[in-house]
Design an enzyme around this catalytic site. Structure first.
Site, PDB file in Angstrom:
ATOM      1  N   LEU A  39      74.880  66.207  59.805  1.00  0.00           N
ATOM      2  CA  LEU A  39      75.771  65.695  60.838  1.00  0.00           C
ATOM      3  C   LEU A  39      77.232  66.003  60.537  1.00  0.00           C
ATOM      4  O   LEU A  39      78.023  66.247  61.434  1.00  0.00           O
ATOM      5  CB  LEU A  39      75.587  64.183  60.993  1.00  0.00           C
ATOM      6  N   ASN A  89      84.605  66.547  51.651  1.00  0.00           N
ATOM      7  CA  ASN A  89      84.613  66.761  50.213  1.00  0.00           C
ATOM      8  C   ASN A  89      83.951  65.613  49.453  1.00  0.00           C
ATOM      9  O   ASN A  89      83.550  65.773  48.311  1.00  0.00           O
ATOM     10  CB  ASN A  89      86.055  66.959  49.727  1.00  0.00           C
ATOM     11  N   VAL A 140      76.818  63.832  55.450  1.00  0.00           N
ATOM     12  CA  VAL A 140      76.174  62.809  56.266  1.00  0.00           C
ATOM     13  C   VAL A 140      75.017  63.518  56.965  1.00  0.00           C
ATOM     14  O   VAL A 140      75.226  64.521  57.654  1.00  0.00           O
ATOM     15  CB  VAL A 140      77.137  62.192  57.291  1.00  0.00           C
ATOM     16  N   LYS A 159      74.045  58.812  53.999  1.00  0.00           N
ATOM     17  CA  LYS A 159      75.417  59.131  53.610  1.00  0.00           C
ATOM     18  C   LYS A 159      75.467  59.384  52.115  1.00  0.00           C
ATOM     19  O   LYS A 159      74.938  58.605  51.322  1.00  0.00           O
ATOM     20  CB  LYS A 159      76.363  57.991  53.982  1.00  0.00           C
ATOM     21  N   ASP A 179      89.560  51.160  59.685  1.00  0.00           N
ATOM     22  CA  ASP A 179      89.475  52.587  60.024  1.00  0.00           C
ATOM     23  C   ASP A 179      89.106  52.785  61.489  1.00  0.00           C
ATOM     24  O   ASP A 179      88.272  53.620  61.823  1.00  0.00           O
ATOM     25  CB  ASP A 179      88.442  53.277  59.121  1.00  0.00           C
TER      26      ASP A 179
END
Length: 866
Positions: free
Chosen positions: A232, A236, A240, A255, A365
């Site tokens: 997906l 770095n 995912v 992840k 975020d």
């Protein structure tokens, strides 16, 4: 977002800059100051410091060794490398500073070179084995991030790959000039630096590397209870992946976190953030809009988390599918329906954040890319890796500039600020500019209110959070482009000149990050382009700044390109325009002494631009030799062009680009110029082939607009989109009628009518649209279509130094160059408002196109928004 830009945002809050620049050069590792013995010298090379013994005869390429390290052990590792290499006469280089190492280890650093602190150049394979063995023992136990492009030596910080020792270049299949190595036939081919260990097919892996290659290949995911189905996303910090639980058949997202890699501003690595995200998702279980977490496990030293797969699409893509500002046929009902949808979406997100805060967590975020929305318009938040506790009163270590709260904002207020930005971004997704000027929120609110019917107070509430009232109210600077020419010109000129830095060697004007690769000299991204734009728009001459350019090209920096827009041919063009004829001719001679005939075909840096420049100088000087060289460039272009089917049907990524600057339309311009010089219709026939190559990579949308097809999006812009192709089509139709081209030209014109373009630059933004439309208009000063696009440039305008400036690509910093920034906007507005024949160097508008009547209709754009 293009992750390359992050590194150039660290050095300045206003402009893209390099950490190695004069303003930042003082910070370096202490090892850099150690005294070298006699017979050694130190050189600077971009972010690197190179240490080499004199009279060392190294091969041009071979197996080279890299050393990785973390921020806290880098000095210790460097001292050990120094103590090993210097007595043994081994050439080596290392990153000059801790900030440079952090950037190469950060989350969005390019994965191909991440983690490299030191490079060592062994003279042969025996020396390579000896260095790996001996230095590997000295550095045993030192931690460092895995270098993905290399083969690891044991379990320490040493890595090895085959590649170039010297800087050599070739033209890649996509048309880009790239670093090269020689193959077994002696031909230069790209020196691949992908984030995977690669051995060129003509090279045999030495026996001493065999066990390490076997150990690398032994690490698999075969025994996990999860099957990986697709990728997906990569950063770095790790990948995912979309996967499936083989025990239950349930689809999951996996992840990955790489140790010591993907650092954020707090120094936390990707493994630490995976652990944090796992713990927080368990704490938030049951909150609507928060995904479920299933498992956490290790593969080797990488940490993985299995979590719920959330159906739907990211909010930025859902926005694009509905957004009426990119559809010129949208009616008031369309704007009302969109506003109703966006307000409801914002309300859901606000409710989810309230639930998160009630559990004592700050999300940290929030932005358009971290919000998923399904077909029922239900939202789910993603990426909880930078969360914190409300009680910690902290700031996140990562963030999106368009939603990042100002310094001093902590705790839950970080989320409240991002929610305020989201109120604006749902209607005008240009909020990265708020980082440069919070007052821009007032302007955005005015633009949004002009187009969308919204509840009372909806925008005012956002503006109050982003740009709260000052105790000492001040008049906000005008960011509209309503002034008459030349007052409007003077405002932009003040901004450009205020940003000049003649005291620096690496660049004269701040611009795009490409200026640091290209040494800040050329037309597109360097000083030549800005000085030319100032001159043709009637700004006062700047002798000091012209002298800066004259001084730099007496001995151009190593690696400076030759081309018209990326290098020295463009500098020669500008110097001649400014009246420095002899210096321009001297520079032209320097360019012709190089191997220019082996370059690619493109206008940016290849034969098309060089040929046009040679023809220009031949015409201005009457030099028959330059005329013959211009025709030689055209001949080479015609021979190497291929047929229509020799290009793929999509542009970019792994394929050669279409368009004016990187594609076949630039070569078409040169072939048409050769036809003008000779009357030879074969040149015009080859120009038609070139144009059909670019049209082969275009699609006509349902709304009638023709755009370049990149496979995953379509592009209208001037440099690599259909607008630039339209300029070349108009030039061809000046010389020969062609029904296919005439139809395509009008479909391209449709692509220049949108009310919204996310960037303002000439190459990939609204200024390029203005230049195109002004060139097609019989009188751009009275043309309402041109006027509307000029007014739209005001959406991007920013106050700077008692003048105006414009953001560069990605909208993260201001830029003054022609390709992306203020000088390009100056050219475009000059073409539209001044009444003078202003255009990009050697790309004049077609004569016949100026008398055409603009086509009206429903022709909104979908792709350019994000």
């Amino acid at each position: 977002m293009d992750s390359r830009y992050e590194a150039f945002c660290m050095a300045s809050p206003v402009f893209y800059d390099a950490l190695r620049s004069a303003a930042n050069a003082g910070v370096s590792f202490s090892t850099a100051g150690r005294t070298l013995p006699a017979g050694w010298r130190r050189e600077e090379q971009d972010d690197w410091l190179v240490f080499l013994p004199e009279n060392l005869d190294l091969p041009m390429q071979g197996w080279k060794i890299h050393v990785s390290a973390c921020l806290d052990n880098a000095e210790r590792v460097l001292d050990k490398v120094w103590d090993y290499c210097v007595p043994r006469g081994l050439e080596f280089k290392f990153l000059r500073s801790g900030p440079a190492l952090w950037l190469r280890s950060s989350k969005y650093a390019p994965r191909g070179y991440s983690g490299k602190l030191v490079t060592i150049y062994p003279p042969d394979e025996d020396a390579c084995e000896r260095v790996l063995t001996e230095l590997g023992e000295l550095l045993h136990g030192e931690p460092g991030p895995y270098i993905l492009s290399d083969l690891r030596w044991g379990d320490g910080p040493l890595y090895v790959r085959y590649g170039g020792f010297a800087s050599r270049y070739c033209v890649a299949d996509g048309g880009q000039v790239v670093l090269a190595i020689a193959d077994d036939k002696g031909d230069l081919v790209p020196d691949r630096r992908d984030p995977v260990f690669y051995v060129p097919p003509w090279i045999t892996v030495p026996g001493f590397l065999g066990p390490h290659l076997a150990a690398r290949n032994a690490v698999t995911v075969a025994d996990l209870p999860y099957a990986i189905e697709s990728v997906l996303h990569f950063s770095n910090g790790g990948g995912v992946y979309l996967g499936r639980d083989t025990r239950t058949g349930r689809q999951v997202v996996l992840k990955e976190g790489r140790p010591h890699a993907g650092l954020d501003s707090t120094g936390a690595d990707a493994v630490g953030r995976i652990n944090r995200e796992h713990d927080v998702l368990r704490q938030l279980a049951g909150v609507p809009g928060v995904p479920e977490v299933y498992d956490v496990f290790d593969v080797g030293d990488h940490r993985f988390m299995a979590m719920q797969h959330v159906a739907g699409r990211p909010l930025h893509r859902a926005l694009v599918r509905r957004y009426p500002l990119i559809d010129v046929g949208a009616v008031p009902d369309d704007f009302a329906a969109y506003a109703e949808w966006a307000v409801k979406v914002h309300g859901q997100i606000e409710t989810t954040l309230r639930g998160i805060h009630e559990r004592g967590v700050v999300y940290g975020d929030l932005h358009l890319f971290n919000i998923m929305i399904d077909d029922d318009d239900t939202v789910t938040l993603l990426d909880f890796e930078v969360t914190s506790l409300v009680s910690d009163n902290a700031r996140p270590g990562l963030g999106n500039q368009g939603f990042a709260a100002p310094s001093g904002t902590t705790g839950a207020d970080v989320d409240r600020y991002a929610l305020a930005c989201l109120r604006l971004a749902l209607f005008l997704p240009m909020t990265p500019l708020l980082w440069l000027s919070r007052d821009k929120a007032h302007h955005f609110a005015e633009i949004i209110a002009e187009h969308f019917p919204l509840p009372d107070g909806f925008l005012a509430e956002a503006v109050k959070v982003i740009a709260p009232p000052s105790p000492s109210p001040r008049a906000l600077p005008s960011m509209a482009l309503d002034d008459e020419w030349p007052d409007l010109r003077d405002r932009m000129v003040r901004g450009i000149l205020a940003a000049a830095s003649p005291e620096r060697d690496d660049r004269l004007f701040p611009g795009d990050i490409e200026q640091f690769r290209l040494n800040g000299l050329g037309l597109a991204y360097g000083a030549a382009g800005v000085l030319h734009a100032l001159a043709v728009t009637g700004a006062p001459r700047q002798p000091e700044l012209e002298q800066w350019l004259l001084d730099r090209v007496k001995k151009p920096p190593h690696g400076t390109m030759l081309g018209l827009y990326d290098g020295l041919h463009g500098v020669a063009f500008t110097l001649d325009h400014l009246g420095h004829r002899q210096q321009a001719l001297d520079l032209l001679d320097m360019c012709l002494s190089d191997d220019w005939q082996s370059l690619g075909l493109d206008l940016m840096g290849g034969l098309a631009g060089i040929g046009l420049n040679l023809a220009h100088f031949a015409e201005n000087t009457g030099d028959a030799v330059l005329r013959e060289l211009a025709l030689r460039a055209a001949q080479l272009v015609g021979e190497r062009l291929g047929d229509v089917e020799s290009v793929p049907t999509t542009s970019g990524l792994a394929n050669p680009y279409a368009g004016l600057f990187r594609g076949s339309s630039g070569p078409a311009l040169l072939l048409m110029r050769a036809y003008d010089l000779t009357g030879d219709r074969d040149y015009l026939d080859r120009a038609a082939v070139a144009l059909r190559q670019d049209l082969r990579r275009c699609v006509t949308r349902d709304n009638g607009a023709m755009e370049v097809d990149e496979g995953w999006r379509t592009m209208p812009y001037l440099a690599a989109g259909s607008i630039g192709i339209g300029i070349a089509l108009d030039q061809y139709l000046d010389r020969r009628s062609d029904d296919e081209f005439a139809t395509a030209a009008e479909a391209v014109h449709q692509a220049a009518q949108a009310r919204m373009y996310i960037q303002s630059g000439v190459f990939a933004g609204r200024a390029g649209i203005v230049l195109y439309l002004a060139g097609r208009s019989a009188d751009p000063r009275t043309d309402p279509t041109v006027a509307a696009q000029v007014r739209g440039l005001g959406w991007h305008a920013m106050p700077y130094a008692d003048g105006l400036a414009f953001p560069g690509d990605q909208l993260l910093r201001l830029s003054m160059d022609v390709a992306t920034g203020t000088a390009g906007v100056l050219l475009a507005v000059g073409a539209a408002r001044s009444g003078a024949a202003i255009h990009l160097p050697l790309i004049p508008p077609a004569k016949a196109a100026r008398s055409q009547v603009p086509v009206s209709g429903r022709h909104g754009l979908v792709s350019p928004i994000l």
